[in-house]
Design a protein around this motif. Structure first.
Motif, PDB file in Angstrom:
ATOM      1  N   THR A   1       0.853  -1.188   0.000  1.00 37.88           N
ATOM      2  CA  THR A   1       0.000   0.000   0.000  1.00 37.88           C
ATOM      3  C   THR A   1       0.889   1.239   0.000  1.00 37.88           C
ATOM      4  N   ARG A   2       0.505   2.245  -0.809  1.00 34.91           N
ATOM      5  CA  ARG A   2       1.257   3.501  -0.777  1.00 34.91           C
ATOM      6  C   ARG A   2       0.280   4.662  -0.780  1.00 34.91           C
ATOM      7  N   ILE A   3       0.381   5.457   0.244  1.00 35.56           N
ATOM      8  CA  ILE A   3      -0.491   6.632   0.388  1.00 35.56           C
ATOM      9  C   ILE A   3       0.371   7.880   0.280  1.00 35.56           C
TER      10      ILE A   3
ATOM     11  N   LEU B   1      -3.889  10.576  -0.903  1.00 34.90           N
ATOM     12  CA  LEU B   1      -4.195   9.859  -2.139  1.00 34.90           C
ATOM     13  C   LEU B   1      -3.645   8.434  -2.014  1.00 34.90           C
ATOM     14  N   THR B   2      -4.516   7.452  -2.152  1.00 30.49           N
ATOM     15  CA  THR B   2      -4.070   6.060  -2.090  1.00 30.49           C
ATOM     16  C   THR B   2      -3.718   5.602  -3.501  1.00 30.49           C
ATOM     17  N   ALA B   3      -2.425   5.556  -3.792  1.00 37.34           N
ATOM     18  CA  ALA B   3      -1.974   5.197  -5.142  1.00 37.34           C
ATOM     19  C   ALA B   3      -1.945   3.691  -5.336  1.00 37.34           C
ATOM     20  N   VAL B   4      -1.647   2.960  -4.262  1.00 34.60           N
ATOM     21  CA  VAL B   4      -1.575   1.496  -4.320  1.00 34.60           C
ATOM     22  C   VAL B   4      -2.219   0.974  -3.045  1.00 34.60           C
ATOM     23  N   SER B   5      -3.119  -0.002  -3.190  1.00 36.71           N
ATOM     24  CA  SER B   5      -3.886  -0.453  -2.032  1.00 36.71           C
ATOM     25  C   SER B   5      -3.905  -1.978  -1.925  1.00 36.71           C
TER      26      SER B   5
ATOM     27  N   GLY C   1      -1.507   3.116 -10.664  1.00 39.49           N
ATOM     28  CA  GLY C   1      -0.532   2.785  -9.621  1.00 39.49           C
ATOM     29  C   GLY C   1       0.629   1.917 -10.085  1.00 39.49           C
ATOM     30  N   LYS C   2       0.765   1.720 -11.396  1.00 40.62           N
ATOM     31  CA  LYS C   2       1.793   0.829 -11.921  1.00 40.62           C
ATOM     32  C   LYS C   2       3.207   1.310 -11.568  1.00 40.62           C
ATOM     33  N   SER C   3       3.486   2.582 -11.873  1.00 40.94           N
ATOM     34  CA  SER C   3       4.831   3.095 -11.627  1.00 40.94           C
ATOM     35  C   SER C   3       5.147   3.128 -10.132  1.00 40.94           C
ATOM     36  N   THR C   4       4.144   3.420  -9.322  1.00 39.55           N
ATOM     37  CA  THR C   4       4.363   3.456  -7.873  1.00 39.55           C
ATOM     38  C   THR C   4       4.767   2.070  -7.369  1.00 39.55           C
ATOM     39  N   ILE C   5       4.134   1.032  -7.887  1.00 37.09           N
ATOM     40  CA  ILE C   5       4.527  -0.332  -7.502  1.00 37.09           C
ATOM     41  C   ILE C   5       5.954  -0.612  -7.975  1.00 37.09           C
ATOM     42  N   GLY C   6       6.263  -0.223  -9.226  1.00 36.88           N
ATOM     43  CA  GLY C   6       7.612  -0.442  -9.756  1.00 36.88           C
ATOM     44  C   GLY C   6       8.665   0.224  -8.883  1.00 36.88           C
TER      45      GLY C   6
ATOM     46  N   PRO D   1      -8.743   9.149  -6.955  1.00 34.29           N
ATOM     47  CA  PRO D   1      -8.103   8.286  -5.950  1.00 34.29           C
ATOM     48  C   PRO D   1      -8.030   8.921  -4.562  1.00 34.29           C
ATOM     49  N   ILE D   2      -8.344  10.229  -4.467  1.00 32.50           N
ATOM     50  CA  ILE D   2      -8.366  10.855  -3.140  1.00 32.50           C
ATOM     51  C   ILE D   2      -9.667  10.503  -2.424  1.00 32.50           C
TER      52      ILE D   2
END
Ligand code: ADP
Ligand code: MG
Length: 320
Positions: free
Chosen positions: A10-12, A32-36, A57-62, A279-280
């Motif tokens: 998860t990335r907020i 903003l929850t980019a990855v959940s 959220g692809k790049s955030t996971i990468g 996403p917010i």
């Protein structure tokens, strides 16, 4: 053991206005929850593809996978080492040395003032390694010429520049490469050549890829598993064959319906219908329910857990 194990990732992001503005305008903090809560594994020598629309959220996971960003919750383990929490620096450095990343824009990621020889050898030179003949050898491996080592990035086409980026990524002999839309900026005819090269290199060198793309057709030939992301959540995971022949999540079905000519490689993907939610303020329950033609009451209230269905994984209350 899988090479990469992602669990509950998860990335907020804090996207609040500055403190003074918030006080004056009487606004609360905004997140903003980019990855959940994303979980998946990547087996050694396999290709895991992450697909989803822009902003999913692809790049955030990468970035979390290579350690450029830390997770807000959950963990990424590579060879059992949690990059964000492992205290033993030596272990973290050893794992980091095994990972490289390739980005979408091959021009922005090459220093225009450096000769290609120095660009490619830089990751090795930085660690004090032997770079004699290294760039020349790698240039030939990626289908360019050893003579190109003396040139500057602007002397190459987009496809050739992406080959240089690949050569540089290979210089430090990584095991895992995170490829973030590596062909999306290239002309259609060039995309296929670069994909073929990446596929060949993977086989020759025993590499493992996390391959990120907004286009399902780009990954269908190369991926061993495909994860479909929607608004930072994994909604389906399957082999490419299962995904194309028997898509189970209504979102995957819509993505495929929006791409009717699957053999027509590299065409512009028509955007799927409907708006991606903010996403917010993500929708309650299943994030896809406002766009879903099948949605019922449970979809509005309860987030669907990931479950097994005919050899695939799907996060949908209604998929059968
Ligand atoms: P994708 O790569 O699938 O297009 P991203 O991972 O880049 O998606 O972004 C996912 C969401 O997170 C988007 O809504 C984006 O605006 C937001 N986001 C990404 N990075 C940041 C950041 N550093 N600060 C605030 N929001 C971000
Ligand atoms: Mg991206």
């Amino acid at each position: 053991m899988a090479l990469v194990s992602v669990s509950g990732l998860t990335r907020i992001f804090d996207v609040s206005k500055p403190w003074l503005n918030r006080v004056v305008e009487q606004r609360k903090k905004a997140f903003l929850t980019a990855v959940s809560d994303v979980s998946f594994e990547i087996e050694e020598r396999s290709v895991y593809a992450l697909v989803g629309e822009s902003g999913s959220g692809k790049s955030t996971i990468g970035k979390m996978l290579v350690g450029l960003l830390g997770p807000s919750e959950g963990a990424v383990e590579i060879r059992g080492v949690d990059l964000a929490r492992e205290q033993d620096r030596a272990k973290v450095d050893a794992v980091r040395a095994d990972i490289q990343m390739i980005f979408q824009d091959p021009f922005a990621s090459l220093n225009p003032r450096w000769r290609v020889r120095d660009i490619i050898a830089e990751p090795v030179a930085a660690r004090g390694g032997d770079t004699t003949g290294l760039s020349e050898r790698l240039l030939e491996q990626v289908g360019l010429s050893a003579r190109d080592a003396g040139k500057f990035p602007h002397e190459f086409s987009g496809g050739q520049r992406q080959r240089i980026c690949i050569a540089r990524a290979l210089a430090s002999e990584p095991r895992l490469i995170v490829c973030d839309e590596p062909t999306s900026a290239l002309d259609v005819s060039v995309q296929a050549q670069v994909l073929n090269l990446m596929s060949d290199l993977k086989d020759q060198l025993g590499l493992t890829y996390l391959f990120i793309s907004h286009d399902l057709t780009v990954v269908q030939h190369m991926a061993d598993r495909v994860g479909v992301l929607y608004l930072g959540r994994l909604v389906e995971e399957a082999t490419p064959e299962d995904l194309f022949d028997d898509p189970k999540h209504p979102y995957t079905q819509m993505l495929l319906a929006a791409a009717p000519k699957l053999d027509e490689f590299g065409r512009d993907v028509p955007p799927p219908t409907g708006e991606i939610p903010d996403p917010i303020n993500p929708p309650s329950g299943c994030a896809y329910h406002p766009r879903c033609p099948l949605a019922t009451d449970v979809c509005k209230t309860t987030r669907p857990p990931m479950r097994m269905l005919r050899g695939a994984k799907v996060a949908c209350h209604l998929a059968q």
